[in-house]
Structures are given as structure tokens and as C-alpha cells.
Design a protein around this motif. Sequence first.
Motif, PDB file in Angstrom:
ATOM      1  N   GLU A 128       0.829  -1.201   0.000  1.00  0.00           N
ATOM      2  CA  GLU A 128       0.000   0.000   0.000  1.00  0.00           C
ATOM      3  C   GLU A 128       0.867   1.257   0.000  1.00  0.00           C
ATOM      4  O   GLU A 128       0.496   2.288  -0.535  1.00  0.00           O
ATOM      5  CB  GLU A 128      -0.919  -0.005   1.214  1.00  0.00           C
ATOM      6  N   LYS A 129       2.069   1.180   0.614  1.00  0.00           N
ATOM      7  CA  LYS A 129       2.922   2.356   0.730  1.00  0.00           C
ATOM      8  C   LYS A 129       3.448   2.803  -0.625  1.00  0.00           C
ATOM      9  O   LYS A 129       3.719   3.976  -0.849  1.00  0.00           O
ATOM     10  CB  LYS A 129       4.089   2.040   1.662  1.00  0.00           C
ATOM     11  N   LEU A 130       3.609   1.850  -1.567  1.00  0.00           N
ATOM     12  CA  LEU A 130       4.129   2.214  -2.874  1.00  0.00           C
ATOM     13  C   LEU A 130       3.082   2.902  -3.732  1.00  0.00           C
ATOM     14  O   LEU A 130       3.384   3.453  -4.769  1.00  0.00           O
ATOM     15  CB  LEU A 130       4.636   0.956  -3.599  1.00  0.00           C
ATOM     16  N   ASN A 131       1.833   2.826  -3.302  1.00  0.00           N
ATOM     17  CA  ASN A 131       0.766   3.406  -4.097  1.00  0.00           C
ATOM     18  C   ASN A 131      -0.112   4.292  -3.228  1.00  0.00           C
ATOM     19  O   ASN A 131      -1.329   4.225  -3.269  1.00  0.00           O
ATOM     20  CB  ASN A 131      -0.087   2.291  -4.741  1.00  0.00           C
ATOM     21  N   GLU A 132       0.523   5.092  -2.408  1.00  0.00           N
ATOM     22  CA  GLU A 132      -0.242   5.919  -1.492  1.00  0.00           C
ATOM     23  C   GLU A 132      -1.181   6.861  -2.224  1.00  0.00           C
ATOM     24  O   GLU A 132      -2.286   7.120  -1.788  1.00  0.00           O
ATOM     25  CB  GLU A 132       0.704   6.713  -0.601  1.00  0.00           C
ATOM     26  N   ASP A 133      -0.728   7.353  -3.359  1.00  0.00           N
ATOM     27  CA  ASP A 133      -1.552   8.317  -4.088  1.00  0.00           C
ATOM     28  C   ASP A 133      -2.763   7.666  -4.713  1.00  0.00           C
ATOM     29  O   ASP A 133      -3.735   8.337  -5.039  1.00  0.00           O
ATOM     30  CB  ASP A 133      -0.720   8.993  -5.180  1.00  0.00           C
ATOM     31  N   ASN A 134      -2.708   6.341  -4.922  1.00  0.00           N
ATOM     32  CA  ASN A 134      -3.779   5.653  -5.613  1.00  0.00           C
ATOM     33  C   ASN A 134      -4.764   5.007  -4.671  1.00  0.00           C
ATOM     34  O   ASN A 134      -5.746   4.439  -5.103  1.00  0.00           O
ATOM     35  CB  ASN A 134      -3.201   4.581  -6.547  1.00  0.00           C
ATOM     36  N   ASP A 135      -4.482   4.990  -3.392  1.00  0.00           N
ATOM     37  CA  ASP A 135      -5.381   4.299  -2.483  1.00  0.00           C
ATOM     38  C   ASP A 135      -5.487   5.032  -1.152  1.00  0.00           C
ATOM     39  O   ASP A 135      -5.251   4.490  -0.094  1.00  0.00           O
ATOM     40  CB  ASP A 135      -4.900   2.867  -2.261  1.00  0.00           C
ATOM     41  N   VAL A 136      -5.767   6.276  -1.199  1.00  0.00           N
ATOM     42  CA  VAL A 136      -5.895   7.083   0.004  1.00  0.00           C
ATOM     43  C   VAL A 136      -7.373   7.205   0.340  1.00  0.00           C
ATOM     44  O   VAL A 136      -8.198   7.513  -0.507  1.00  0.00           O
ATOM     45  CB  VAL A 136      -5.281   8.487  -0.206  1.00  0.00           C
ATOM     46  N   VAL A 137      -7.689   6.939   1.581  1.00  0.00           N
ATOM     47  CA  VAL A 137      -9.077   7.035   2.018  1.00  0.00           C
ATOM     48  C   VAL A 137      -9.459   8.502   2.154  1.00  0.00           C
ATOM     49  O   VAL A 137      -8.848   9.244   2.915  1.00  0.00           O
ATOM     50  CB  VAL A 137      -9.269   6.310   3.369  1.00  0.00           C
ATOM     51  N   ALA A 138     -10.418   8.919   1.383  1.00  0.00           N
ATOM     52  CA  ALA A 138     -10.850  10.303   1.433  1.00  0.00           C
ATOM     53  C   ALA A 138     -11.529  10.588   2.771  1.00  0.00           C
ATOM     54  O   ALA A 138     -12.356   9.817   3.245  1.00  0.00           O
ATOM     55  CB  ALA A 138     -11.824  10.588   0.284  1.00  0.00           C
ATOM     56  N   VAL A 139     -11.151  11.672   3.382  1.00  0.00           N
ATOM     57  CA  VAL A 139     -11.715  12.041   4.667  1.00  0.00           C
ATOM     58  C   VAL A 139     -13.095  12.648   4.434  1.00  0.00           C
ATOM     59  O   VAL A 139     -13.224  13.667   3.755  1.00  0.00           O
ATOM     60  CB  VAL A 139     -10.805  13.037   5.402  1.00  0.00           C
ATOM     61  N   GLU A 140     -14.103  11.990   4.965  1.00  0.00           N
ATOM     62  CA  GLU A 140     -15.466  12.465   4.801  1.00  0.00           C
ATOM     63  C   GLU A 140     -15.897  13.181   6.071  1.00  0.00           C
ATOM     64  O   GLU A 140     -15.612  12.725   7.187  1.00  0.00           O
ATOM     65  CB  GLU A 140     -16.401  11.292   4.515  1.00  0.00           C
ATOM     66  N   PRO A 141     -16.564  14.310   5.938  1.00  0.00           N
ATOM     67  CA  PRO A 141     -16.998  15.032   7.138  1.00  0.00           C
ATOM     68  C   PRO A 141     -18.003  14.221   7.927  1.00  0.00           C
ATOM     69  O   PRO A 141     -18.864  13.541   7.366  1.00  0.00           O
ATOM     70  CB  PRO A 141     -17.636  16.316   6.557  1.00  0.00           C
ATOM     71  N   ASP A 142     -17.880  14.277   9.244  1.00  0.00           N
ATOM     72  CA  ASP A 142     -18.807  13.561  10.108  1.00  0.00           C
ATOM     73  C   ASP A 142     -20.200  14.182   9.995  1.00  0.00           C
ATOM     74  O   ASP A 142     -20.361  15.405   9.979  1.00  0.00           O
ATOM     75  CB  ASP A 142     -18.345  13.607  11.561  1.00  0.00           C
ATOM     76  N   TYR A 143     -21.188  13.316   9.924  1.00  0.00           N
ATOM     77  CA  TYR A 143     -22.562  13.786   9.835  1.00  0.00           C
ATOM     78  C   TYR A 143     -23.031  14.212  11.222  1.00  0.00           C
ATOM     79  O   TYR A 143     -22.943  13.456  12.194  1.00  0.00           O
ATOM     80  CB  TYR A 143     -23.465  12.687   9.298  1.00  0.00           C
ATOM     81  N   VAL A 144     -23.489  15.445  11.324  1.00  0.00           N
ATOM     82  CA  VAL A 144     -24.008  15.973  12.572  1.00  0.00           C
ATOM     83  C   VAL A 144     -25.513  16.115  12.425  1.00  0.00           C
ATOM     84  O   VAL A 144     -26.003  16.887  11.593  1.00  0.00           O
ATOM     85  CB  VAL A 144     -23.362  17.344  12.917  1.00  0.00           C
ATOM     86  N   SER A 145     -26.231  15.359  13.214  1.00  0.00           N
ATOM     87  CA  SER A 145     -27.683  15.391  13.120  1.00  0.00           C
ATOM     88  C   SER A 145     -28.216  16.700  13.688  1.00  0.00           C
ATOM     89  O   SER A 145     -27.750  17.176  14.732  1.00  0.00           O
ATOM     90  CB  SER A 145     -28.281  14.214  13.894  1.00  0.00           C
ATOM     91  N   PRO A 146     -29.178  17.322  13.022  1.00  0.00           N
ATOM     92  CA  PRO A 146     -29.768  18.557  13.578  1.00  0.00           C
ATOM     93  C   PRO A 146     -30.522  18.257  14.868  1.00  0.00           C
ATOM     94  O   PRO A 146     -30.911  17.118  15.135  1.00  0.00           O
ATOM     95  CB  PRO A 146     -30.715  19.027  12.470  1.00  0.00           C
ATOM     96  N   GLU A 147     -30.699  19.311  15.661  1.00  0.00           N
ATOM     97  CA  GLU A 147     -31.353  19.113  16.946  1.00  0.00           C
ATOM     98  C   GLU A 147     -32.785  18.630  16.774  1.00  0.00           C
ATOM     99  O   GLU A 147     -33.278  17.847  17.580  1.00  0.00           O
ATOM    100  CB  GLU A 147     -31.320  20.437  17.737  1.00  0.00           C
ATOM    101  N   GLN A 148     -33.439  19.066  15.714  1.00  0.00           N
ATOM    102  CA  GLN A 148     -34.816  18.655  15.459  1.00  0.00           C
ATOM    103  C   GLN A 148     -34.978  18.438  13.963  1.00  0.00           C
ATOM    104  O   GLN A 148     -34.791  19.368  13.164  1.00  0.00           O
ATOM    105  CB  GLN A 148     -35.801  19.723  15.959  1.00  0.00           C
ATOM    106  N   LEU A 149     -35.297  17.208  13.558  1.00  0.00           N
ATOM    107  CA  LEU A 149     -35.432  16.917  12.134  1.00  0.00           C
ATOM    108  C   LEU A 149     -36.669  17.582  11.542  1.00  0.00           C
ATOM    109  O   LEU A 149     -36.628  18.141  10.452  1.00  0.00           O
ATOM    110  CB  LEU A 149     -35.514  15.398  11.922  1.00  0.00           C
ATOM    111  N   ASP A 150     -37.776  17.511  12.271  1.00  0.00           N
ATOM    112  CA  ASP A 150     -39.042  18.032  11.755  1.00  0.00           C
ATOM    113  C   ASP A 150     -39.872  18.513  12.938  1.00  0.00           C
ATOM    114  O   ASP A 150     -39.859  17.910  14.022  1.00  0.00           O
ATOM    115  CB  ASP A 150     -39.776  16.929  10.980  1.00  0.00           C
ATOM    116  N   ALA A 151     -40.598  19.607  12.716  1.00  0.00           N
ATOM    117  CA  ALA A 151     -41.409  20.161  13.801  1.00  0.00           C
ATOM    118  C   ALA A 151     -42.519  19.210  14.221  1.00  0.00           C
ATOM    119  O   ALA A 151     -43.057  19.319  15.328  1.00  0.00           O
ATOM    120  CB  ALA A 151     -42.001  21.503  13.376  1.00  0.00           C
TER     121      ALA A 151
END
Length: 892
Positions: free
Chosen positions: A669-692
Amino acid sequence: MVHSKIFARNRALGYVSNHIPLLTRYILRKKEHLIVTCIGRAFHTYGCKHFTLLTVSGLHPDDITAMATDTFHVYTASANNVYAWRRGTDLKHTYKGHKGPVHLLLPFGAHLLSVDEISNVIVWDIKEETMLLELNFSNTIFKITAMMHPNTYMNKILFGSKQGQLQLWNIKKAKMIYTFKGWGSSITALEQAPALDVAAIGLQNGKIILHNLKYDESIFDLMQDWGSVVSISFRTDGQPIMATGSPDGHIVFWNLEQRTMENQITQVHGAAVTGLKYIPNEPMLVSSSDDNSLKLWIFDTTGGAGRLLRIREGHAEPPRLVRFYGNDGNYLLTTGGDSSLRLFSTVTEILNKSLGKASFNRKASKRKSRLEEDTLIMPPIIDLSAEVTREKEWCNVAAIHFDLPVVSTWSTYLQKMGELKLVPERFQKNRNQNVTATSLYITKCGNFVVIGYSTGHVDRFNIQSGIHRASYGDEKCAHKGAVRGVMVDDLMQTVMTAGQDKLIKFWDFKPKEDMTDARTIMKLKQSVQWIRYHNESSLVAMCLENYNIVLLDLDTRKIVRCFEGHMAPVTDACFNPDSRWLITASMDCTIRTWDIPSSHMIDIFEVTEPCVSLHFSPTGEFLVTAHLGSLGVFLWSNRILFSHVSLKAINEDDIVPEVELPGTSMDTEKLNEDNDVVAVEPDYVSPEQLDAALITMSAVAQTRWQNLLDIDIIKQRNKPKQALKVSESAPFFLPTIPSLDLRFDFSNVKVNQNSEQVHTNPTLEDFTLFSRSLQSTATTDDFSDVVEKLKTMSASAIDFEIQSLSMDEALSMSLLMQFIKMIHYMMQRQTDFELSQAYLAVFLKWHSRTLIEKDTLRDYMRVLQEIQKKNWHILRDKLFYNISVVQSLKKM
């Protein structure tokens, strides 16, 4: 995205050697001989003592075409470049300059000689990576096929050619010294003999010439009957023995004193013996071949014959089927085009096992001479079923062979093929019928195997005795056409069969005599190609002719999901351990992951070669795949286990990532770091209230609110039997805030002694920190900070704070009113529903009498009651609606 969201490349298993000759090295520090073999784009280093895999090199840009070694480096050639490696893993030098692929390498002191396909010879300075000399030969006149350095010949190199001639060159002076006319045949091997001035020359026509280079005279010649001489090696422990390898896989041993054949080992390998090396000063010989095997022979018998001491081997032909075996995910069952069945360990290659090749008569096949072609070998295995329940008692694997009605049995415990061959009597009587076994299943108890045939028959056998126990359907058949899949439920009550006639039938496991047809029959729109099942769930995946995959629920016996998207025949599919995913592979070179609850595709990636078989580890750790034309099997790690992965659905228009197959080492994996890097995805933050219109629960742990009403009982139960003893030399204690996290209360600490003194209302001096915060909301009615403080408190602290609201008679009314308003605030926002109910219950428990006596508090409680009813009605309606939907789906 240039990788799979779910699967990360781990490593490849089953690679041992190829057509590149092996190398041997001696490591003085370890006092051990090392063996180096090529496996394509990397090379392995094995220890000679136990044949353990020590290191795996990094990946080369292309396949390795030549290898050589000296005391310090392992040299490899890939395409037009040459590389020098230290310790088998560290790339130290790179040599660039050839105009064609390099096919010969020879270390020569501080220099390295390399020869390419157009017969250009370059001499390199190993340390400086500079080109010292270049010699150009013409392939039409002198095409170099072999080279060696004669011992004691300073700066001399001997080149052998396809035309049969040899030339002796002085590399330092760049001058040809002498030309040997040759023997009218291409030179295939050159090896220095133990005697000075003598070289062993192997020819294309099978001759071995022992030639004196000093006088240009042949001492004697030998003739190998097995074709051209591929490799030559001399024994150096005092015995005058020379070994030669042939293209047919035989090794011939020659007595140099008597000038005759001493011994021979036939069928050592299934292909040419390309690598042959005696261990220096040891009676041991290492051989390698293109059949993906490495063998160590020892000569310790009185007759001088060699016996096999150690072996490392994989499939000689590409695997066709791969399945995890057992419940711990440590072993893989694989079948290949070489008719063999193997167990590969995912932990260490030392535990790899071979169950042998399938044979019509195993004992007769063993008695055959190695020179005879074994006509008893059965065709390759195309499908199998295994069960671990009775593995130590009798055969626990049943296998279907290509174009045969016979089903073979195997034992993983004894590591061999069983004696029983399962075939119905109706097919034994008429062997001219074109009948083949098409599907099979071993029951969970390990006693029975159910087999489906191309004629539509379905039979059940006892796998221990081989006795036929039952047939399903009438005398004709169970299906009109081939049976494409069979399975038995875990309780052994129902047998399910899927046929080419588009019918799915459910039979009683013990069929009644008067029952000639199935108990339940389902009709599909397309014919079934194969089925895959999940033992712990009631789901069965069925591949249809139109490349779609449908899921059948065995409980309701209805199609519950349909997955579309593959553009070519689907080769295999499997469930993950919790049966939430279905992973499919197709000849369109894609591997897709489908989320079963949502019916969406959540992952897709494309590989270089189509995947022909795949399976998921029972522990959920690995996915294993086998690919068209690849001798190994490939492990993929499940990213879900060690990182956060977003499993949102993938659109059809998204770009499909192309992923390289894993290498034989996880370090690749080290020889191909550019080809197999896990993209950092933003953590999902749930809103305080989905629907009234919804009621929201809190994220607070249940332990902080669930036992609030029983806190007195808990305190009484946990009361210490003896009083706590205070230390006599106890230091001062800082006041703390009641919370699960240790926090000090610095609210009354004086910052500056000289500052003006702040006067505090004496009525507030006995208040707790929570009471002060609650009192401060009298003017703002903003209770968000107060609610957050309560969330951080433990159950006992909350109970104490609610009790202390009536501690001071002067301000108890205002504090009680503010607390009721806080509960109203939480209910009005429709958030933290369970917390507001728990806090209100404790509040009523301690202050109910005060609420009844005070009119102001009693009137406001009626307002609180109205909003309490409103929230409860919303919650009740949602619950009833969901229950109705679930009940309706169950009846469908």
C-alpha cells in the motif's frame, strides 16, 4: 475517488514461484541460507530451515524478468530498468539505460552486468549507479542466452548464445579474448563446475558438456533424454554429483566420476524445472518451477536418493472457486484448474495444506509410475459445499466436477480425498447419458448432501456411508431442465430447489410416498443461473439470466429485493456476516456492494481482471476474491472495522474507480499511497430537530436518567457497611461541581486580593450551582444552559439538585416555578423527550405537596399538562402508524 469505499487492498495468497530461476544467499549474521523466488512483480525471501516466508519485496512497475544476488543485494530487472534491494525490502539503487527489456543479470565484484533482449551488455558501478561500459551484440550473429564468471578468471565473463557459440570477454579492457565454436545447438545453461577451468554447458538438444575453458577441450558429455537442459547445479559437500532440470519437470543426477546417471526424480514439478540450486556444503537441493511450487530435497539415504523435506506450493492453474472455511475466518478452501483442493491460511503460509488432486481411484493413481500420464485425474472442481460439524468423524466436503455426474467427497481433518463417490443408481446403469451434477448442499448436521442434476433430478445421500436416502419429485424429475440450486434450512425441515424451468420449489426434507410434487411452487420471470444463501438468515440470492439478482425471503417465500446494474454475466455473490450487504462480481470486471435494507448500491470498484469467485469472512474482517488468469487469491480488508465510512447510495452516473489487485505484502500500500488514500469524509451531525412534527430523544446515556425514581433504593443497596476513615494528614480539598467529569468549582475564588470586594446576597450563599443558574433565568426564560448542565450530572446529583429546590423558604417558590418552566421549555421544543419525563417524575415525587398547596404553581401545572398531552399524542400516532406498516408488510 480512486478506491473502494468499503474494501481496502490487503494481500495476495497462494503465490510461490514462476519461470524466473530461484536464488540462494547465505546470511552470516543469521547463519542461515535464504531462498529468493519471483512471483511476478515482486519476489519472496524464504528461510531454508523452516521454509518460512521472511520478506516480500515492493511492487515493480512491470513483471520481473531476471534476478541475481551477491553478498549485499538482490538485483532484479523489470522492463528496461534494474533495481538493487537490501534485506529483501529496501530499494537502494536503480539503474536506467537499457533500450529493451533486461533478461540476464550477473553481479561481478563491485560491478553489475545486465543484458537486454537486443543483446546489449551494460556494466554498472553498483554503488555509484553509473554506466562503465556498454557492449553491443547482434541477435542475428550472437544472441546472448546465458553468461557466467569463471572462477579465478579476473575480469573475464563467458557469454553463451542462441547460435551455439561462446565468447570469453575481458570486461576491464572491453576486449574479446576467445571464441568457442560450440556444438551446433543453442546454449540454455552455463554453470561453473567445482574444478577450476571447467564449466558445465547445457544445450537445447539435451546435451550437457563438461568443457575445459583453458584448453578449449571437452572432458566428456552427457545426454539428457527429457529435452533441453533448463538448469544445472553442482553438489559441493564432497560428493561428485551434478543435477540437471528438464522441461518436463524431471531432475536427473549425474555421477561425474563414473560419468553416468546416478539417479533421477521424475515428475518433481508439473512444469519445467527452471530453478535448481544445491545449498552450499549441504546435502540439500532446492528446485522451483513455473507450476507455482518450491521444493527442498535432502539426500540422507544410503542409496543416495533424494526425499522431499519441505514444500511450498499453490495452484498450478488459476483458482475457480474460493470459500472461507470454519467460523474463525482463518482458512480458505480453494479449487483450481489443476483438479486440486487446497486450504490456505490467512494467518501464516506455514499452515497452508493441500488435500490432493481429485482422482477416480486414489490408490491406483498413487501406484502409477511417475513417468506415466495419470489418466485417473478427475476434471476440475466447479462447485463445493463444506460443513465443520462432523469434520473429525467423516468427510465434510462434497465437490462437483466439470461435466461429471459423480460427486467426490473430501476430509479437511485427514487432509485427503474420501473413498466415496456419490452417484445415483439410475445414472450408474446408463452411463451413456449426458448427465452432470449441477448443484449441491451439505446439511448443517453434516450427515446429508443434497445434489441437483442437469436432468432435473434431486437426490439426497448420506455422506458418511454414501447410501442413497431420498429423491424429490416423481420418477421423471423434480424440474423440467437443469437444477441450478439446492439448499436445506438449518432445522432440516425444508429443501428448496431452483430450476432452469423458472420454478422455485419447496419440499419436505423427508418426502412422503404419496407426494409427487413440491409443497410450494413459485414462478419467476427469468431462469435461475445459481443461488447463494446465508445460513444465519432466511435470505437466498438468486442470479437470473438477465444479470439481475433477486432476494428470496424463506419465511414469507416472496421476492423482497431486486438488484440491477451488472452489464455482463454475474459470476458469484455472497452475504456479509450480518446479511445486511450483498457483494456481487461480474464479468464486466466490477465488484458491487448492495445494501439490502435500503436496496441501494453503496460501493462499486473495477478490477483489472474479472472476478470469478468471492466470499466474505465469517468474522467480517476480509473479502476474498479469485480472478481470471491469476494463480493467487486476494484478500481485501473491511474498512468499516477501522474507520468511519459513509454508506450513502452511489448514483449510476458516478465514476467507477479502478483498483489494482492486492500484492503479496500489506506493505505494498505504501508504494501506491496516491492511488489508495481514504478520502476524509466530514462527520454527519444530526440537527437538533429533524421536523417540527416529530418528537426527538436525547443522546444522553440511559444510566443518567433511567434510574432516577429508584435512586433511594440504589443508594441504600450501595451503602458502605463501615464508615469511611478520614486521613489525619489529609490536604485541603477544592470544591467540585456535581458531574460525571471531575471539574472544580472556582466561582467563589478571589482573583485579586486588592480588588474591590464583591458583596453577595446572603440568601444565595446556601444555593447550589444549579440553583443559582436556575434563578438567573427568571428574567430571560432561556433554559438551554440549565438543561445542558443537567445532562452532564449523574443520577444521584440530579436527584439532590431537585430536592434542594425547596431548601430556602424565601426563594423556594421562584425556584420551583422556574423548574416547571424549564420542563415546559423542553416539551415545547419537542426535544429531549425522555429527559423531560424523567425530570418531571422526580420533581413530582419530592414537591407534589407544595404544588397542591400553592395556587400559582398548581395553575401553571395545568399549562404543563396540556403540552404534555400534545406531545404524547404525536408520539402515539407515529408509533401506531409504524406498527401498522410493519404488520401490513408481513401479510404481503
